[in-house]
Design a protein around this motif. Structure first.
Motif, PDB file in Angstrom:
ATOM      1  N   UNK A  14      -3.369  47.590  70.512  1.00 44.12           N
ATOM      2  CA  UNK A  14      -3.775  48.911  70.028  1.00 44.12           C
ATOM      3  C   UNK A  14      -2.636  49.519  69.201  1.00 44.12           C
ATOM      4  N   UNK A  15      -1.418  49.392  69.720  1.00 46.04           N
ATOM      5  CA  UNK A  15      -0.256  49.961  69.018  1.00 46.04           C
ATOM      6  C   UNK A  15      -0.068  49.289  67.662  1.00 46.04           C
ATOM      7  N   UNK A  16      -0.298  47.972  67.631  1.00 45.23           N
ATOM      8  CA  UNK A  16      -0.161  47.244  66.352  1.00 45.23           C
ATOM      9  C   UNK A  16      -1.233  47.725  65.359  1.00 45.23           C
ATOM     10  N   UNK A  17      -2.460  47.858  65.864  1.00 40.64           N
ATOM     11  CA  UNK A  17      -3.554  48.343  64.998  1.00 40.64           C
ATOM     12  C   UNK A  17      -3.231  49.751  64.490  1.00 40.64           C
ATOM     13  N   UNK A  20      -0.676  49.516  61.758  1.00 42.28           N
ATOM     14  CA  UNK A  20      -1.292  49.020  60.516  1.00 42.28           C
ATOM     15  C   UNK A  20      -2.070  50.135  59.805  1.00 42.28           C
ATOM     16  N   UNK A  21      -2.740  50.928  60.608  1.00 36.66           N
ATOM     17  CA  UNK A  21      -3.501  52.042  60.019  1.00 36.66           C
ATOM     18  C   UNK A  21      -2.568  53.059  59.375  1.00 36.66           C
ATOM     19  N   UNK A  22      -1.435  53.302  60.043  1.00 34.42           N
ATOM     20  CA  UNK A  22      -0.457  54.243  59.494  1.00 34.42           C
ATOM     21  C   UNK A  22       0.097  53.733  58.160  1.00 34.42           C
ATOM     22  N   UNK A  23       0.118  52.386  58.030  1.00 40.20           N
ATOM     23  CA  UNK A  23       0.619  51.773  56.790  1.00 40.20           C
ATOM     24  C   UNK A  23      -0.507  51.541  55.788  1.00 40.20           C
ATOM     25  N   UNK A  30      -8.463  46.430  61.490  1.00 45.88           N
ATOM     26  CA  UNK A  30      -9.769  46.025  62.050  1.00 45.88           C
ATOM     27  C   UNK A  30      -9.687  44.627  62.642  1.00 45.88           C
ATOM     28  N   UNK A  31      -8.985  43.726  61.927  1.00 42.54           N
ATOM     29  CA  UNK A  31      -8.830  42.349  62.425  1.00 42.54           C
ATOM     30  C   UNK A  31      -8.074  42.367  63.756  1.00 42.54           C
ATOM     31  N   UNK A  32      -7.064  43.193  63.831  1.00 38.93           N
ATOM     32  CA  UNK A  32      -6.263  43.327  65.059  1.00 38.93           C
ATOM     33  C   UNK A  32      -7.147  43.830  66.203  1.00 38.93           C
ATOM     34  N   UNK A  33      -7.963  44.825  65.906  1.00 44.09           N
ATOM     35  CA  UNK A  33      -8.834  45.415  66.932  1.00 44.09           C
ATOM     36  C   UNK A  33      -9.901  44.429  67.410  1.00 44.09           C
ATOM     37  N   UNK A  48     -11.928  54.885  68.597  1.00 46.10           N
ATOM     38  CA  UNK A  48     -11.372  55.875  67.658  1.00 46.10           C
ATOM     39  C   UNK A  48     -10.637  55.196  66.507  1.00 46.10           C
ATOM     40  N   UNK A  49      -9.816  54.179  66.860  1.00 45.49           N
ATOM     41  CA  UNK A  49      -9.049  53.497  65.807  1.00 45.49           C
ATOM     42  C   UNK A  49      -9.969  52.709  64.872  1.00 45.49           C
ATOM     43  N   UNK A  50     -10.986  52.074  65.462  1.00 47.91           N
ATOM     44  CA  UNK A  50     -11.943  51.313  64.634  1.00 47.91           C
ATOM     45  C   UNK A  50     -12.637  52.280  63.664  1.00 47.91           C
ATOM     46  N   UNK A  51     -13.021  53.414  64.197  1.00 51.26           N
ATOM     47  CA  UNK A  51     -13.678  54.426  63.354  1.00 51.26           C
ATOM     48  C   UNK A  51     -12.775  54.880  62.225  1.00 51.26           C
ATOM     49  N   UNK A  52     -11.505  55.090  62.553  1.00 52.67           N
ATOM     50  CA  UNK A  52     -10.562  55.565  61.525  1.00 52.67           C
ATOM     51  C   UNK A  52     -10.373  54.498  60.434  1.00 52.67           C
ATOM     52  N   UNK A  53     -10.281  53.231  60.875  1.00 53.31           N
ATOM     53  CA  UNK A  53     -10.122  52.142  59.896  1.00 53.31           C
ATOM     54  C   UNK A  53     -11.358  52.053  58.997  1.00 53.31           C
ATOM     55  N   UNK A  54     -12.534  52.156  59.601  1.00 50.41           N
ATOM     56  CA  UNK A  54     -13.778  52.077  58.813  1.00 50.41           C
ATOM     57  C   UNK A  54     -13.897  53.265  57.855  1.00 50.41           C
ATOM     58  N   UNK A  55     -13.429  54.423  58.322  1.00 53.02           N
ATOM     59  CA  UNK A  55     -13.443  55.593  57.430  1.00 53.02           C
ATOM     60  C   UNK A  55     -12.528  55.362  56.240  1.00 53.02           C
TER      61      UNK A  55
END
Lengths: 292, 151
Positions: A14-17, A20-23, A30-33, A48-55
């Motif tokens: 989760x922390x890695x994902x 990645x999102x922050x970068x 998404x691949x990480x998740x 939440x993180x998946x949603x943010x990546x998709x957004x």
């Protein structure tokens, strides 16, 4: 909303994902998740993180599906409700989007991002007064928040207050000088006011080459910056009302002063400029956008 | 929670207009070339497409009627003996006044339409096919009023 997500990002994957999102590497996030175990994947933070990546990738249908699945599994959650609101907003289901934002705000009434999102939704639904009140409430909570700055510019554009849009975009760029959206908005507002915004928009594209909205704006700016648009630039800068009032006043004035020949020349020049403005911009736009 | 009314639902789903609106600024061309009748008609149609209230629609129609009346009276009583050019310019001035009102009422809803990602419709066909009959109608009206006054 983002702080709540960071608090929960304890697991390594989760922390890695999250990192990645922050970068801005949403695909890799998404691949990480997708490597999460079924138990971890069902956690609130994973949704939440998946949603943010998709957004970030503007895959709105999937944002909608992910949020609904998450809400069904973990119950009411302001982050997921907010993401659902964004997805419905993009799908132009305004009343459903409002319901999602209001449900989210019932759980997190002081969330600046949610208040700004709801404010922009109200503007799109032609409720500028309410939109402004919501923005004021959010601005009182955190006046220099990025979303506060963006929403101020959008509200000014939507209410056709171009001077306020200029002031707001200047303030945003001063606060966040490297932000691609600040640069893009600065360029867009400049174009609206008849000035060249191509430079700012080019910087925005360089700062975020993956953003499709900024790329679209760059094509629009290329159109306005074209040499064939130069004769129309003073008219755009003056605005249609002022240009026409000045033209009609000159034509009338010359005629009533008995300077009929000059009046005729003024009328011919003005009509030629009008005809030019009908024919050249649409053709140029087609030509430029065909090369996209 | 401060001002709870702010967090009450107020948005209702409105059906998308069947026809896309024209650029509000572009209406100035039929106003200039076609006078008040052309721009009143096109301004009203555009107002309907942008979802303006009946009150605002009536304001455009009322301004159009007032501008047309004023223009006909000015031509009949003051400009009958002057050149056609001056009469022509009075058409344009009256049209521009109506357009000013239409533009003031429509620019915000039009911005919202653009913010929603809308693409305005082309005014070419509608503009040309409105300007010609409007001009004929105006000439006819001036002729009828002049004949009545001079009788």
């Amino acid at each position: 909303m983002t702080e709540r997500m960071s608090e929960q990002a304890q697991d390594t994957t989760i922390a890695r994902a999250w990192a990645l999102l922050e970068a801005d590497r949403a695909e890799q996030a998404l691949a990480e998740l997708s490597r999460l175990s079924p138990t971890q994947a069902g956690a609130a933070v994973a949704f939440q993180l998946r949603g943010r990546a998709l957004m970030h990738l503007e895959r709105w249908k999937e944002v909608d599906e992910n949020a609904r699945r998450g809400l069904a599994e973990i119950g009411p959650d302001p982050v997921l409700l907010g993401q659902l609101g964004f997805a419905l907003f993009e799908a132009r289901e305004y009343s459903n989007a409002e319901r999602a934002f209001l449900d989210a705000l019932a759980l997190a009434p002081h969330d600046v991002e949610l208040l700004c999102a709801y404010s922009r939704l109200c503007l799109h639904a032609d409720q500028a007064g309410k939109a402004k009140q919501l923005w004021q409430r959010a601005a009182a909570l955190d006046p220099y928040h990025r979303q506060i700055m963006i929403t101020r510019v959008v509200l000014a554009i939507g209410t056709a207050d171009d001077r306020e849009a200029q002031r707001a975009s200047d303030a945003y760029l001063a606060e966040y000088p490297a932000d691609p959206i600040a640069l893009a908005l600065q360029g867009q507002v400049a174009e609206m006011r008849g000035r060249s915004g191509y430079g700012s928009i080019r910087q925005a594209v360089a700062a975020d080459p993956d953003d499709r909205d900024i790329a679209d704006l760059a094509w629009e700016a290329r159109f306005y910056a074209h040499p064939l648009m130069l004769p129309l630039r003073p008219l755009i800068r003056l605005g249609t009302v002022k240009s026409w009032l000045i033209a009609v006043a000159i034509m009338f004035g010359l005629r009533f002063a008995g300077l009929n020949t000059l009046g005729l020349i003024a009328a011919v020049v003005w009509v030629s400029l009008c005809v030019y403005s009908w024919i050249v911009p649409p053709l140029l736009r087609k030509w430029i956008f065909r090369r996209r | 929670m401060p001002d709870d009314n702010l967090l009450m639902p107020t948005i209702t789903e409105t059906p998308q207009p069947v026809y896309r609106p024209w650029r509000v600024d572009s209406l100035v061309y039929p106003a200039f070339f076609g006078g008040p009748i052309a721009v009143t008609y096109l301004g009203t149609v555009n107002a309907r497409r942008l979802g303006l209230s009946n009150r605002k629609l009536s304001l455009i129609v009322a301004t159009g009627a007032a501008a047309l009346t004023a223009q006909v009276l000015v031509i009949v009583f003051f400009l009958q003996d002057v050149s056609n050019g001056a009469q022509r310019l009075s058409f344009s001035a009256a049209g521009i006044v109506v357009w000013g009102v239409a533009q003031y009422l429509q620019r915000r809803p039009f911005r919202i339409f653009l913010l929603r990602g809308g693409e305005p419709a082309s005014l070419w066909g509608a503009g040309v096919s409105t300007v010609i009959p409007s001009l004929l109608l105006q000439f006819l009206l001036i002729y009828v009023v002049s004949s009545a006054v001079n009788r």
